[in-house]
Design a protein around this motif. Sequence first.
Motif, PDB file in Angstrom:
ATOM      1  N   ARG A   1       6.451  22.725   6.601  1.00 16.27           N
ATOM      2  CA  ARG A   1       7.706  23.299   7.095  1.00 16.27           C
ATOM      3  C   ARG A   1       7.435  24.457   8.051  1.00 16.27           C
ATOM      4  O   ARG A   1       8.100  24.590   9.087  1.00 16.27           O
ATOM      5  CB  ARG A   1       8.574  23.783   5.922  1.00 16.27           C
ATOM      6  CG  ARG A   1       9.171  22.668   5.082  1.00 16.27           C
ATOM      7  CD  ARG A   1      10.212  23.213   4.128  1.00 16.27           C
ATOM      8  NE  ARG A   1      10.696  22.172   3.218  1.00 16.27           N
ATOM      9  CZ  ARG A   1      10.207  21.945   2.017  1.00 16.27           C
ATOM     10  NH1 ARG A   1       9.243  22.722   1.532  1.00 16.27           N
ATOM     11  NH2 ARG A   1      10.682  20.972   1.272  1.00 16.27           N
TER      12      ARG A   1
ATOM     13  N   ILE B   1       6.181  23.021  11.392  1.00 15.30           N
ATOM     14  CA  ILE B   1       7.268  22.369  12.139  1.00 15.30           C
ATOM     15  C   ILE B   1       8.201  23.410  12.738  1.00 15.30           C
ATOM     16  O   ILE B   1       8.622  23.315  13.905  1.00 15.30           O
ATOM     17  CB  ILE B   1       8.022  21.399  11.222  1.00 15.30           C
ATOM     18  CG1 ILE B   1       7.128  20.205  10.867  1.00 15.30           C
ATOM     19  CG2 ILE B   1       9.313  20.916  11.877  1.00 15.30           C
ATOM     20  CD1 ILE B   1       7.699  19.283   9.805  1.00 15.30           C
ATOM     21  N   ALA B   2       8.534  24.447  11.940  1.00 11.07           N
ATOM     22  CA  ALA B   2       9.427  25.500  12.435  1.00 11.07           C
ATOM     23  C   ALA B   2       8.788  26.251  13.596  1.00 11.07           C
ATOM     24  O   ALA B   2       9.467  26.596  14.585  1.00 11.07           O
ATOM     25  CB  ALA B   2       9.769  26.465  11.302  1.00 11.07           C
TER      26      ALA B   2
ATOM     27  N   ILE C   1       6.599  25.150  15.744  1.00  9.62           N
ATOM     28  CA  ILE C   1       6.611  24.295  16.934  1.00  9.62           C
ATOM     29  C   ILE C   1       8.016  24.204  17.505  1.00  9.62           C
ATOM     30  O   ILE C   1       8.220  24.296  18.736  1.00  9.62           O
ATOM     31  CB  ILE C   1       6.075  22.899  16.585  1.00  9.62           C
ATOM     32  CG1 ILE C   1       4.594  22.984  16.223  1.00  9.62           C
ATOM     33  CG2 ILE C   1       6.271  21.930  17.749  1.00  9.62           C
ATOM     34  CD1 ILE C   1       4.021  21.707  15.662  1.00  9.62           C
ATOM     35  N   ASP C   2       9.006  24.027  16.621  1.00  3.84           N
ATOM     36  CA  ASP C   2      10.386  23.909  17.100  1.00  3.84           C
ATOM     37  C   ASP C   2      10.854  25.191  17.770  1.00  3.84           C
ATOM     38  O   ASP C   2      11.672  25.154  18.705  1.00  3.84           O
ATOM     39  CB  ASP C   2      11.304  23.554  15.932  1.00  3.84           C
ATOM     40  CG  ASP C   2      11.087  22.131  15.434  1.00  3.84           C
ATOM     41  OD1 ASP C   2      10.406  21.363  16.133  1.00  3.84           O
ATOM     42  OD2 ASP C   2      11.582  21.802  14.331  1.00  3.84           O
ATOM     43  N   GLN C   3      10.376  26.333  17.318  1.00  2.00           N
ATOM     44  CA  GLN C   3      10.776  27.594  17.937  1.00  2.00           C
ATOM     45  C   GLN C   3      10.277  27.672  19.375  1.00  2.00           C
ATOM     46  O   GLN C   3      10.982  28.151  20.263  1.00  2.00           O
ATOM     47  CB  GLN C   3      10.222  28.764  17.125  1.00  2.00           C
ATOM     48  CG  GLN C   3      10.686  30.125  17.632  1.00  2.00           C
ATOM     49  CD  GLN C   3      10.214  31.264  16.736  1.00  2.00           C
ATOM     50  OE1 GLN C   3       9.399  31.052  15.856  1.00  2.00           O
ATOM     51  NE2 GLN C   3      10.723  32.458  16.973  1.00  2.00           N
TER      52      GLN C   3
ATOM     53  N   ALA D   1       9.458  24.928  21.148  1.00  8.40           N
ATOM     54  CA  ALA D   1      10.086  23.758  21.776  1.00  8.40           C
ATOM     55  C   ALA D   1       9.313  23.276  22.994  1.00  8.40           C
ATOM     56  O   ALA D   1       9.833  23.238  24.118  1.00  8.40           O
ATOM     57  CB  ALA D   1      11.528  24.071  22.157  1.00  8.40           C
TER      58      ALA D   1
ATOM     59  N   LEU E   1       2.690  17.784  19.490  1.00  6.71           N
ATOM     60  CA  LEU E   1       3.928  17.043  19.230  1.00  6.71           C
ATOM     61  C   LEU E   1       3.671  15.864  18.298  1.00  6.71           C
ATOM     62  O   LEU E   1       4.520  15.531  17.450  1.00  6.71           O
ATOM     63  CB  LEU E   1       4.537  16.565  20.560  1.00  6.71           C
ATOM     64  CG  LEU E   1       5.073  17.684  21.459  1.00  6.71           C
ATOM     65  CD1 LEU E   1       5.493  17.114  22.816  1.00  6.71           C
ATOM     66  CD2 LEU E   1       6.255  18.391  20.801  1.00  6.71           C
TER      67      LEU E   1
ATOM     68  N   ARG F   1       3.470  17.199  14.826  1.00  7.81           N
ATOM     69  CA  ARG F   1       4.813  17.530  14.330  1.00  7.81           C
ATOM     70  C   ARG F   1       5.524  16.281  13.805  1.00  7.81           C
ATOM     71  O   ARG F   1       6.170  16.306  12.756  1.00  7.81           O
ATOM     72  CB  ARG F   1       5.637  18.144  15.457  1.00  7.81           C
ATOM     73  CG  ARG F   1       6.931  18.809  14.940  1.00  7.81           C
ATOM     74  CD  ARG F   1       8.133  18.230  15.651  1.00  7.81           C
ATOM     75  NE  ARG F   1       9.363  18.861  15.186  1.00  7.81           N
ATOM     76  CZ  ARG F   1      10.188  18.311  14.313  1.00  7.81           C
ATOM     77  NH1 ARG F   1       9.943  17.120  13.787  1.00  7.81           N
ATOM     78  NH2 ARG F   1      11.282  18.953  13.933  1.00  7.81           N
TER      79      ARG F   1
ATOM     80  N   ALA G   1       6.522  15.708   9.899  1.00  4.86           N
ATOM     81  CA  ALA G   1       7.913  15.498   9.499  1.00  4.86           C
ATOM     82  C   ALA G   1       8.021  14.292   8.566  1.00  4.86           C
ATOM     83  O   ALA G   1       8.751  14.317   7.566  1.00  4.86           O
ATOM     84  CB  ALA G   1       8.789  15.298  10.734  1.00  4.86           C
TER      85      ALA G   1
END
Length: 564
Positions: A195, A198-199, A201-203, A205, A330, A333, A337
Amino acid sequence: MITEVRIANLGVIAESVLEPHRGLTVLTGETGAGKTMIVSSLGMLLGERTDSGRVRGGTDRAVVEGRFDLSGLSSELLQAVADAGGEPDGDELLISRQVSAAGRSRAFVGGSQTNLQTLQQISSELITIHGQSGQIELGRSSRQREILDSFAGPELLQLRTQYHDHFVAHRDALAELAQLQADAQARAREADLLRFGIAEIDQVAPEPGEDSALRAEAARLTDIDDLRIAAQQATRALAGDDEDPGAGALAALTAADTSLRQLAGSDAAAAELVDRISELLVGAQDLTGEVSRYADSLSADPQRLAAVMDRTAALTSLTRKYGVDIDAVLAWRADSAQALEGLDGSEDRIAELQEVIAQTEPVVDRLAADLTAARREAAERIAGQVGPELAALAMPHAQLTFSVTPAERGPWGADRIELLLAANPGQAPQPLAKAASGGELSRIRLALEAVLTDAGIGTGGTVVFDEVDAGVGGAVGLEIGRRLSAMAATSQVIVVTHLAQVAAFADRHFVIAKSSDGQVTTSGLVEVTDAEREAELARMMAGLSETGTARAHARELLAEAGQG
């Protein structure tokens, strides 16, 4: 069913062929003639360990071949043969075993070489030997359970199957639940790490290939001044400058164009040269414009360079942790997930398993109790039926009982099944292996087989008895013969015996005879009928085969056995 057994160089047997009857076949002969080698040969087909010392002296290997009628083989057994690479030989299956004098062993099923484990799996469905090894098997709790459950009949066997299926489902659910619960902390730690990644990486983007594009842009922004100077120099070289506009390539090409046109006015052959200089001039003009525009676009942008460097640093922090480049990041990620979804689903799986356990626990308990009750009822019935059989086999006071006591729940029930024998009045029942002699064990096996046969649960296939008549004679021998004959109605029965009372019941009678030097010749295994059979029975009873009295007794015995 065995249709033929060929034996070569085994013990005292040089070469012999046995063709058993579909019913009861007996083997007789003088002591040392090789009767036990016949049983040993069948044991070799069963995959039993064979000492190289049994290879006949002066030969390099012992060979045993058995042919079995395909009509008696199940589809499951034929599939096992196919899985081993074997094929039937017409309407028969050939199984063979070789043991060299050096101790090496080879086994073949359906013409294909296989290992002993596969040989045992296949041949054990075809032959059952009631000899010393069979007596050891009878002492095992698993075998005793099979005898009792088979006697109890199809209803108990169906109940046992239901219990087994529910037990396995319950056991597997417990094992999986225990594993999931034991791994709960590790899964929680792994899920938190996924988690967080993933967070992170998403931050940021990132976009696919973004790191490569930013590196190229940063290099361009960093070298902007050098690029602009080079572009301006190129422009001056092409167009000249304000101080000397005629110093550029364009001015030189224009002058050349003017001169060539004058030349072409005087000499038509120079017209081609005008065309070529015109193309060069037009191309140079276009190139000059493009270089000028490129130079004008090269303006310093410190803010954009700072933004690119900041973005590159953010992407670099990801590639240090999750991949060699942004595309790999990516991919990590996406995989994470999916893994996180599986980890989060473990809680749902735990709930499912708990529900399965709650549902199967009372069912398993109920079926185990039903199975115990059915076994105890069957134990009483079989004890009542086997008693008279033992009495007829010279064990009048023996009490054989199946003890069914509570045990830890297992795949086949919650019972400990033990065959107990009290050989004499007042004697406490003891485990069969401790209480019975070798001869008694053989008769107990015969009594059990007789009861199973009467119940319509005959062994089927080929059943071999060795030493079943040990220590008995006379009327008891007749009773043994009768029971073997009855068993032969549903099974092929082969018996090695020294009792004429048993041999008299045979459908086919073979004699193993010694040659003059004490060895068995190639014709040592001979089928006897009519007068020859009378002579052999007379010899077995009195040691004399030529006296009229002995022959008369033999004929009486055959008549008693229904063979006269």
